[in-house]
Design a protein around this motif. Structure first.
Motif, PDB file in Angstrom:
ATOM      1  N   ALA A 127       0.692  -1.336  -0.022  1.00  0.00           N
ATOM      2  CA  ALA A 127       0.102  -0.152  -0.016  1.00  0.00           C
ATOM      3  C   ALA A 127       0.842   1.230   0.138  1.00  0.00           C
ATOM      4  O   ALA A 127       1.825   1.296   0.843  1.00  0.00           O
ATOM      5  CB  ALA A 127      -1.052   0.096   1.340  1.00  0.00           C
ATOM      6  N   TYR A 128       0.643   2.109  -1.176  1.00  0.00           N
ATOM      7  CA  TYR A 128       1.417   3.302  -1.031  1.00  0.00           C
ATOM      8  C   TYR A 128       0.555   4.502  -0.864  1.00  0.00           C
ATOM      9  O   TYR A 128      -0.642   4.535  -1.519  1.00  0.00           O
ATOM     10  CB  TYR A 128       2.124   3.312  -2.710  1.00  0.00           C
ATOM     11  N   TRP A 129       0.843   5.290  -0.063  1.00  0.00           N
ATOM     12  CA  TRP A 129       0.364   6.617   0.237  1.00  0.00           C
ATOM     13  C   TRP A 129       0.951   7.862  -0.638  1.00  0.00           C
ATOM     14  O   TRP A 129       2.214   8.017  -0.032  1.00  0.00           O
ATOM     15  CB  TRP A 129       0.128   6.937   1.635  1.00  0.00           C
ATOM     16  N   ILE A 130       0.524   8.209  -1.498  1.00  0.00           N
ATOM     17  CA  ILE A 130       1.327   9.293  -2.227  1.00  0.00           C
ATOM     18  C   ILE A 130       0.686  10.511  -2.002  1.00  0.00           C
ATOM     19  O   ILE A 130      -0.456  10.926  -2.085  1.00  0.00           O
ATOM     20  CB  ILE A 130       1.209   9.081  -3.577  1.00  0.00           C
ATOM     21  N   THR A 131       1.446  11.565  -1.602  1.00  0.00           N
ATOM     22  CA  THR A 131       1.119  12.945  -1.121  1.00  0.00           C
ATOM     23  C   THR A 131       0.409  13.728  -2.283  1.00  0.00           C
ATOM     24  O   THR A 131       1.213  13.621  -3.453  1.00  0.00           O
ATOM     25  CB  THR A 131       2.161  13.618  -0.606  1.00  0.00           C
ATOM     26  N   CYS A 132      -0.635  14.477  -2.571  1.00  0.00           N
ATOM     27  CA  CYS A 132      -1.266  15.227  -3.471  1.00  0.00           C
ATOM     28  C   CYS A 132      -0.432  16.432  -3.445  1.00  0.00           C
ATOM     29  O   CYS A 132      -0.230  16.945  -2.067  1.00  0.00           O
ATOM     30  CB  CYS A 132      -2.798  15.356  -3.230  1.00  0.00           C
ATOM     31  N   ASN A 133      -0.376  17.142  -4.513  1.00  0.00           N
ATOM     32  CA  ASN A 133       0.336  18.248  -4.395  1.00  0.00           C
ATOM     33  C   ASN A 133      -0.459  19.522  -3.901  1.00  0.00           C
ATOM     34  O   ASN A 133      -1.743  19.476  -4.400  1.00  0.00           O
ATOM     35  CB  ASN A 133       0.618  18.648  -6.046  1.00  0.00           C
ATOM     36  N   VAL A 134       0.036  20.209  -3.221  1.00  0.00           N
ATOM     37  CA  VAL A 134      -0.825  21.217  -2.348  1.00  0.00           C
ATOM     38  C   VAL A 134      -1.446  21.949  -3.466  1.00  0.00           C
ATOM     39  O   VAL A 134      -2.662  22.347  -3.350  1.00  0.00           O
ATOM     40  CB  VAL A 134      -0.129  21.885  -1.485  1.00  0.00           C
ATOM     41  N   GLU A 135      -0.674  22.670  -4.432  1.00  0.00           N
ATOM     42  CA  GLU A 135      -1.418  23.655  -5.395  1.00  0.00           C
ATOM     43  C   GLU A 135      -1.451  22.838  -6.657  1.00  0.00           C
ATOM     44  O   GLU A 135      -0.532  23.172  -7.559  1.00  0.00           O
ATOM     45  CB  GLU A 135      -0.560  24.821  -5.508  1.00  0.00           C
ATOM     46  N   PRO A 136      -2.466  22.090  -6.859  1.00  0.00           N
ATOM     47  CA  PRO A 136      -2.563  21.426  -8.162  1.00  0.00           C
ATOM     48  C   PRO A 136      -2.495  22.530  -9.329  1.00  0.00           C
ATOM     49  O   PRO A 136      -3.385  23.357  -9.321  1.00  0.00           O
ATOM     50  CB  PRO A 136      -3.628  20.403  -8.137  1.00  0.00           C
ATOM     51  N   ASN A 137      -1.915  22.313 -10.389  1.00  0.00           N
ATOM     52  CA  ASN A 137      -2.035  23.118 -11.398  1.00  0.00           C
ATOM     53  C   ASN A 137      -2.623  22.346 -12.624  1.00  0.00           C
ATOM     54  O   ASN A 137      -1.858  21.969 -13.611  1.00  0.00           O
ATOM     55  CB  ASN A 137      -0.719  23.547 -11.831  1.00  0.00           C
ATOM     56  N   ILE A 138      -3.856  22.083 -12.535  1.00  0.00           N
ATOM     57  CA  ILE A 138      -4.386  21.113 -13.388  1.00  0.00           C
ATOM     58  C   ILE A 138      -4.968  21.918 -14.664  1.00  0.00           C
ATOM     59  O   ILE A 138      -5.873  22.441 -14.597  1.00  0.00           O
ATOM     60  CB  ILE A 138      -5.586  20.638 -12.679  1.00  0.00           C
ATOM     61  N   GLN A 139      -4.140  21.921 -15.520  1.00  0.00           N
ATOM     62  CA  GLN A 139      -4.463  22.140 -16.966  1.00  0.00           C
ATOM     63  C   GLN A 139      -5.180  21.304 -17.757  1.00  0.00           C
ATOM     64  O   GLN A 139      -5.031  20.351 -17.752  1.00  0.00           O
ATOM     65  CB  GLN A 139      -3.301  22.672 -17.721  1.00  0.00           C
ATOM     66  N   HIS A 140      -5.872  21.792 -18.717  1.00  0.00           N
ATOM     67  CA  HIS A 140      -6.844  21.157 -19.592  1.00  0.00           C
ATOM     68  C   HIS A 140      -6.664  21.633 -20.959  1.00  0.00           C
ATOM     69  O   HIS A 140      -7.092  23.019 -21.135  1.00  0.00           O
ATOM     70  CB  HIS A 140      -8.078  21.052 -18.902  1.00  0.00           C
ATOM     71  N   LEU A 141      -6.538  20.900 -22.118  1.00  0.00           N
ATOM     72  CA  LEU A 141      -6.464  21.317 -23.169  1.00  0.00           C
ATOM     73  C   LEU A 141      -7.395  20.305 -24.185  1.00  0.00           C
ATOM     74  O   LEU A 141      -7.110  19.134 -24.214  1.00  0.00           O
ATOM     75  CB  LEU A 141      -4.928  21.416 -23.808  1.00  0.00           C
ATOM     76  N   SER A 142      -8.140  21.019 -24.864  1.00  0.00           N
ATOM     77  CA  SER A 142      -8.823  20.045 -25.702  1.00  0.00           C
ATOM     78  C   SER A 142      -8.856  20.646 -27.052  1.00  0.00           C
ATOM     79  O   SER A 142      -9.143  22.029 -27.398  1.00  0.00           O
ATOM     80  CB  SER A 142     -10.118  19.752 -25.307  1.00  0.00           C
ATOM     81  N   LEU A 143      -8.543  19.891 -28.275  1.00  0.00           N
ATOM     82  CA  LEU A 143      -8.490  20.157 -29.594  1.00  0.00           C
ATOM     83  C   LEU A 143      -9.597  19.138 -30.031  1.00  0.00           C
ATOM     84  O   LEU A 143      -9.548  18.144 -30.148  1.00  0.00           O
ATOM     85  CB  LEU A 143      -7.298  20.240 -30.117  1.00  0.00           C
TER      86      LEU A 143
END
Lengths: 448, 303
Positions: free
Chosen positions: A116-132
C-alpha cells in the motif's frame, strides 16, 4: 473516489502511466462519474498528454460527488509500478475524501504480498486542460506502431526533433525523378545547431504513404511540421503496447499536432479508454522562407488554458514573445550564415540581420521554439504563396540538395545545406566546433 | 588433523573446495559496501567470516568443514586474521571459470602470514595468489542474540519476496518499521517518508510466502533502511531461483537476526552429497547471518 482494476486494464493503465511520465512530471487526476482523466504537460509546455478512461474500464468505479481532482508526482506513481505487472492481482486507487492529502494505491499480489502506497497530493495542483477538436485538422495519417518504429529506426536514436513534410500524393509532375514518384511524405531530421551536439547525422526519408501508412489524407500545398521525438516515441510505445494504430492529425508548421490511438471498428473492448497527445510544432517551416516581417525564429510556449477552449488570447501573447525572444534556435555564427545560404531568395540579408539579434540572445537558446497554437494563422498565408512544388521535386537526385531547406536559420552551420561541397567544408568553416572535423565518421565524407 | 612430526610447521589450515563459485556467492551476500574489512576465524569446525558496520550491523558467513573436499586443521586455538573482503572475493573470482567447476586450495598462514590460494585441478595452467592479512584490531562484538521471550518470535519468508519488499521500501526514504502480529498472522514492513509504503505478508494469503510464523504477542521495531538493505541487496541469484526462504528472528530489545542459505554445491559434476536433483545435502550449504540493532526509540509499539 475509489477505483479497482486488474488484468488487461491494469496493463493498459501501467502503460498509460509510463507514457505520461515520459511527457511531464506531474499527473493531474480528474475524476467524474462518467470519466477518469489523467493529464500531464511537460515543463516547456510543448507537449500535453491526456489519457481518459470510462468507468467500464475498471472493476470498481466509485465517485462521491461530481468531480474529484488531485495532482501527484508521476515519479511516485512509477514507484508503484515497479512491481512487475504480471505478479499483481489487482490495484486499488483510493482517495477517502476530496480534501484528503494522500491518495492510496494498493497492490494485491498473487504471491500474497500486499503493498500500500500513500502518495501525497500536490498542495497547489496546477491542473490544466487542453482540448482540441480533431476535426479542425485538415490533414492526417494513420500508421501502425511497428511501421513507424521501423521508419524512425533510420534516424539517429538521439534525435530530438523530426520534421514531417506532407505533400498531396498526386501533385508531382509525371516527369519527376522516379525515386520520388509517389513518395509524398518526407521525414527529416531536425538538428538544432545552436546546441553543441556531436550528433550531426542528418537523415531524410521519403516514403510512399500508400505503402507505409494505413491511411493518409492531405490536400493542397505541402506542409511541414516539426516536433519532438521523445514524446512521439513515448506515445508510440503506448500504442504499440495497446496494439492500436497511431492517428496523427496535423495542419502546418506552427500549429500543434495531435496524436490519438486509432481503434479498429471491431475493437469494442479497447474503446473504454482514449488518449491524446498534443505537441507544439516549430513556427518556422522547413519548406518556406521566413516571413520578412518578423525575425526568423520565435517561440512561445504552447498556450494551455485552464478552461476547455484554446484561447484566442494566445495570439497576442505570442506576438509579445516573438519580439522578446527573436531567436530561440539560431545559428550563432553569423559568418556561416552568410556563406551557407544557397537559394537566392534574399534569405541572406534576412539571416544576417537576424543574426545580430540572435547573438545577443544566444544565452536564451532553447531546444525547440515552441509557440502558441493560434499564432501562425496571420502569417501563414504569406508562406503559402511561395512556390513550393518545384522545390520539392528537386531533392530527389543524388545531390540530395534541398533548396527550400537553404534557410540558414534552420541550418545553422550551413552544412545541412544539400550542396555536396558543404558537407566537406563544414568543418573548415567552423572554427568553433573543431570536434566536428575530428569526430566525423568516415562514411560521412565518403558519401560525397 | 595432521599428525605428522612437523606439526608446528604445518599451516594452521589447508583446505580444498571444489566449487569456487559457491564460495563467491556466499561471500557476495555480505557485500554491501565497496570496501569492507572482514575478520576470518578458523576452527576445526570450519571457516567463519565476520563483518561489522558501525556497531549496528554484523554479518557472518559460516563455511563449515563439510563444504570442503579436504580440510586439514592443525592450529592450536582459533586463528583470527583480517582481510579485505572485496580483495578476497575478487581474487576468488579469478579462480572461478564459468561453466567449469574449479578446485581451489586455501592455505593459511603463508610465510608472512598471508592467505595462500592456488588452483589444483587444471592441467595446463596454474593460478597462485597471496593475500596480505592484518591483525584484527577490534574484537568482534558478540551480538549475543537472545530470544525475546520464552518462545522465539520468528518467521521464514521467501528470500525473493523479502528482497523485493526491501527494494520497494527505498522509496519512502525513511527508517523501516517491522511489526509482527499474531492475529491474523501478519508481518508488516512500513516506511513513512515523503510518501508512505506499507508491505504486508499475510500468513494465510499464500502458504508459499510465509513458510513459518511464530509470534505470540505483537511486537514492532524500527530499523535503519540502509542496514535492512545491506542484508538483502546481494542475495545470490541462485538463492532467489531456488525459492529458498530467509528466516528472521526478533530478539530481545528488538535485535533482528536474518539468516540466508546459500548453496555451495557443484553444478556440473555429480556429487555424492546430492541425493537427487535439487536436493542439496545440508553440508553443501553455507549459512549467512545478519544481526541488526533497532533504532533506539521504541520497544514493543502497539500499532
Amino acid at each position: 473516489m475509489e477505483f479497482i482494476l486488474s488484468g488487461n486494464a491494469l496493463k493498459t493503465f501501467a502503460r498509460s502511466i509510463t507514457c505520461l511520465s515520459r511527457v511531464g512530471n506531474e499527473l493531474a487526476i480528474q475524476a467524474s462519474p462518467s470519466l477518469l482523466a489523467l493529464h500531464s504537460i511537460n515543463s516547456s509546455r510543448s507537449a500535453y498528454q491526456s489519457i481518459t478512461f470510462k468507468p467500464g474500464f475498471f472493476d470498481v468505479y466509485n465517485i462521491a460527488g461530481n468531480q474529484v481532482e488531485c495532482s501527484v508526482l508521476l515519479k511516485a506513481i512509477c514507484s508503484v509500478f515497479r512491481t512487475p505487472i504480471a505478479s499483481i492481482d489487482h490495484l486499488s486507487i483510493e482517495l477517502p475524501d476530496p480534501d484528503a492529502s494522500k491518495v492510496q494505491w494498493t497492490l494485491e499480489c498473487y504471491s500474497g504480498v500486499r503493498k500500500a502506497y500513500w502518495i501525497t497530493c500536490n498542495v497547489e495542483p496546477n491542473i490544466q486542460h487542453l482540448s482540441l477538436d480533431r476535426r479542425r485538422f485538415p490533414s492526417n495519417f494513420v500508421v501502425r506502431p511497428r511501421d513507424l518504429n521501423r521508419l524512425l529506426a533510420n534516424f539517429q536514436s538521439s534525435l530530438q526533433e523530426i520534421t514531417v513534410i506532407a505533400t498531396e500524393p498526386t501533385s508531382f509532375p509525371s516527369d519527376a525523378a522516379s525515386e520520388i514518384g509517389g513518395k509524398a511524405v518526407e521525414l527529416r531530421s531536425y538538428i538544432d545547431l545552436t546546441k553543441d551536439n556531436d550528433s550531426s547525422l542528418h537523415t531524410q526519408l521519403w516514403i510512399d504513404p500508400a505503402e507505409e501508412f494505413v491511411q493518409y489524407t492531405h490536400t493542397g500545398d505541402p506542409v511541414d511540421v516539426t516536433f519532438g521525438v521523445k514524446e512521439l516515441k513515448a506515445f508510440l510505445s503506448f500504442c504499440e503496447g495497446c496494439e492500436v494504430d497511431i492517428h496523427l492529425y496535423f495542419e502546418k508548421a506552427g500549429e500543434p499536432i495531435l496524436m490519438a490511438p486509432k481503434f479498429g471498428l471491431d475493437d469494442g473492448s479497447s474503446s473504454n479508454f482514449d488518449a491524446t497527445l498534443v505537441l507544439a510544432t516549430m513556427l518556422v517551416s522547413q519548406l518556406h522562407e521566413s516571413n520578412p516581417s518578423e525575425p526568423p525564429q520565435a517561440g512561445s510556449s504552447m498556450h494551455v488554458q485552464a478552461a476547455n477552449s484554446t484561447g484566442s488570447q494566445a495570439q497576442g501573447r505570442s506576438g509579445v514573445n516573438i519580439s522578446e525572444h527573436p531567436s530561440e534556435h539560431t545559428k550563432i555564427w553569423s559568418d556561416l550564415s552568410g556563406s551557407a545560404t544557397k537559394s537566392g531568395n534574399g534569405a541572406e540579408g534576412r539571416n544576417l540581420q537576424g543574426e545580430t539579434n540572435l547573438n545577443a540572445n544566444a544565452n536564451e537558446q532553447k531546444e525547440i521554439p515552441r509557440f502558441s497554437a493560434m499564432h501562425i494563422s496571420k502569417t501563414a498565408p504569406n508562406r503559402e504563396n511561395e512556390p513550393l512544388d518545384p522545390n520539392i521535386c528537386h531533392p530527389v537526385e543524388g545531390n540530395n540538395v534541398e533548396e527550400p531547406r537553404d534557410r540558414s536559420e534552420n541550418n545553422g552551420q550551413g552544412f545541412s545545406q544539400r550542396h555536396p561541397s558543404n558537407w566537406v567544408d563544414a568543418d573548415e568553416d567552423d572554427d568553433d566546433e573543431n570536434e566536428l572535423c575530428v569526430q566525423s565518421t568516415p562514411p560521412y565524407y565518403e558519401e560525397q | 588433523m595432521n599428525s605428522s612430526a612437523l606439526d608446528s610447521e604445518a599451516p594452521d589450515l589447508v583446505c580444498q573446495l571444489d566449487n569456487v563459485q559457491g564460495m563467491v556467492d556466499a561471500l557476495t551476500a555480505v557485500r554491501w559496501k565497496r570496501s569492507q574489512d572482514a575478520v576470518i576465524e578458523l576452527s576445526e569446525h570450519g571457516i567463519v567470516l565476520i563483518l561489522e558496520e558501525n556497531a549496528c550491523l554484523q554479518a557472518k558467513v559460516y563455511l563449515q568443514r563439510e563444504l570442503f573436499i579436504l580440510y586439514e586443521y592443525s592450529a592450536h586455538g582459533r586463528p583470527r586474521f583480517g582481510v579485505s573482503l572485496s580483495l578476497f572475493v575478487d581474487c576468488l573470482n579469478t579462480f572461478s571459470v564459468p561453466g567449469h567447476s574449479s578446485t581451489i586450495e586455501i592455505r593459511y598462514p603463508g610465510p608472512d602470514m598471508q592467505l595462500l590460494l592456488k588452483s589444483v585441478d587444471s592441467l595446463d595452467a596454474g593460478i597462485y595468489a597471496e593475500i596480505r592479512t592484518r591483525i584484527p584490531d577490534t574484537i568482534s562484538w558478540d551480538y549475543n542474540f537472545e530470544p525475546a521471550g520464552s518462545t522465539p518470535i520468528t518467521f521464514t519468508v521467501k528470500s525473493a519476496a523479502l528482497k523485493e519488499a526491501i527494494d520497494d521500501l527505498e522509496w519512502p526514504g525513511s527508517s523501516i518499521q517491522i511489526t509482527l502480529q499474531p492475529v491474523p498472522p501478519t508481518v508488516t514492513f512500513r516506511g513513512d517518508g515523503h510518501g508512505d509504503l506499507q508491505i504486508d505478508f499475510m500468513y494465510y494469503a499464500n502458504r508459499d510466502l510465509l513458510m513459518a510464523f511464530h509470534c505470540d504477542s505483537q511486537i514492532s521495531h524500527r530499523y535503519k533502511y540502509k542496514f535492512l538493505r545491506a542484508m538483502t541487496s546481494n542475495i545470490p541469484v541462485s538463492v532467489l531461483k531456488d525459492n529458498r526462504g530467509s528466516k528472521l528472528t526478533v530478539g530481545r530489545g528488538g535485535m533482528l537476526k536474518v539468516q540466508h542459505l546459500v548453496s555451495v554445491a557443484r553444478q556440473s559434476i555429480p556429487n555424492p552429497h546430492i541425493d537427487s536433483a535439487g536436493y542439496q545435502h545440508p553440508s553443501r550449504i553455507a549459512y549467512i547471518e545478519f544481526f541488526v540493532k533497532p533504532e533506539e526509540d521504541e520497544d514493543n509499539i502497539n500499532d
